[in-house]
Write an enzyme that holds these catalytic residues in place. Structure first.
Site, PDB file in Angstrom:
ATOM      1  N   GLY A  42       0.818  -1.217   0.000  1.00  0.00           N
ATOM      2  CA  GLY A  42       0.000   0.000   0.000  1.00  0.00           C
ATOM      3  C   GLY A  42       0.846   1.260   0.000  1.00  0.00           C
ATOM      4  O   GLY A  42       0.534   2.238  -0.687  1.00  0.00           O
ATOM      5  N   ASP A  43       1.930   1.236   0.763  1.00  0.00           N
ATOM      6  CA  ASP A  43       2.851   2.376   0.787  1.00  0.00           C
ATOM      7  C   ASP A  43       3.490   2.572  -0.594  1.00  0.00           C
ATOM      8  O   ASP A  43       3.681   3.706  -1.049  1.00  0.00           O
ATOM      9  CB  ASP A  43       3.948   2.161   1.823  1.00  0.00           C
ATOM     10  CG  ASP A  43       3.395   1.714   3.161  1.00  0.00           C
ATOM     11  OD1 ASP A  43       2.304   2.194   3.529  1.00  0.00           O
ATOM     12  OD2 ASP A  43       4.037   0.889   3.828  1.00  0.00           O
TER      13      ASP A  43
END
Length: 304
Positions: free
Chosen positions: A250-251
């Site tokens: 996600g990052d």
């Protein structure tokens, strides 16, 4: 310039043990140590994609020194505030028949330390990008992200926020450039179960009504959705590949989106870059490299 903030960075100690047994001496067959924390992950992927940036946050003790050393080794400028009490946390991730994690506490961040962070943030210039990502340590006010955005509201910054529940909802009146909940977090905000991309779009627009400019929603193996401030909607299925490590995916999507937008000014291209960067990290033992992202972009043109 791009800045990321990680309030509780860590040394992630990832060990692989065959047939782990409690109450016994277990020996590792593989070990990895790298700097961790959502903002730090964004910084490392941005650097991999060719974007210089500065990682802000708090560090303490010998573990904090090592986090900074590893970041510098990877080409990321670390400008952390040194905290006197405690040490930066070590997070142990055990890979065996089942995966388990033990996350450390982190140092005692004082009001004086927070003041030093504001002093660093005051140096940001119009046009800079700021990424606020991850959870807030229990010793800090739960309104921290909102407080930062309120403090900076007179500056013309593009602020991206990757957080959950109230941390995310509270920043919406300050019009963040980008927010990135996943579909489960989006459902939690509204107390609903989200089952498909039509629902994702519906509730992403509700977040826009509350103040968000661009809403990027990750859906793991079901792909992603982007709803933009100029009324565009983008949907993509997830690229195919072997899942090796979901930590940081996600990052990486946030980093890829920002890299794509800063390179082209196009939300369509930013979305493609975000999806492929997140997937490239998921398909790798470590965070995505530029070559891995480009290979997925070339392979997955039909997804967009």
């Amino acid at each position: 310039m791009i800045y990321t903030v990680t309030f509780n960075p860590s040394l992630d100690y990832i060990v692989t043990v065959k047939n782990f047994q409690t109450g016994m001496v277990n020996r590792t067959v593989d070990e990895i140590i790298y700097p961790g924390g959502k903002g730090i992950n964004v910084s490392m992927v941005l650097k991999n994609l060719g974007f210089d940036n500065t990682a802000l946050g708090f560090m303490a003790g010998f573990t904090g020194d090592e986090i900074c050393r590893l970041l510098e080794e990877k080409g990321v400028k670390a400008d952390f505030i040194h905290v006197e009490k405690g040490v930066s946390r070590i997070n142990v991730k055990l890979r065996s028949n089942e995966e388990s994690e033990i996350n450390g506490m982190g140092p005692a961040i004082m009001q004086e330390d927070i003041k030093k962070l504001y002093e660093k943030l005051d140096q940001l210039q119009d046009g800079d990008v700021l990424v606020l990502a991850g959870s807030i340590p229990s010793v800090m006010p739960e309104s921290m992200y909102m407080d930062i955005m309120k403090h900076l509201e007179d500056k013309k910054l593009n602020i991206a926020v990757d957080a959950t529940r109230d941390l995310l909802v509270n920043v919406l009146p300050y019009h963040p450039f980008l927010i990135k909940p996943n579909n489960h977090e989006l459902g939690e905000i509204f107390g609903v179960t989200i089952t498909d991309k039509d629902d994702v779009v519906k509730y992403a627009k509700k977040l826009q009504e509350r103040g968000a400019r661009n809403v990027l929603i990750s859906m793991a193996g079901d792909g992603a959705v982007l709803v933009t401030e100029d009324g565009q909607e983008f949907r993509a299925e997830a690229p195919k590949g072997e899942l090796k490590n979901s930590v940081g995916a996600g990052d990486s999507m946030v980093a890829g989106f920002l890299a794509g937008y800063l390179s082209t000014g196009s939300y369509a291209e930013a979305f493609k870059m975000g999806v492929c960067t997140g997937s490239a990290s998921a398909f790798s033992e470590e965070l995505a490299t530029k070559a891995e992202v480009q290979a997925l972009l070339d392979k997955c043109k039909n997804l967009f």
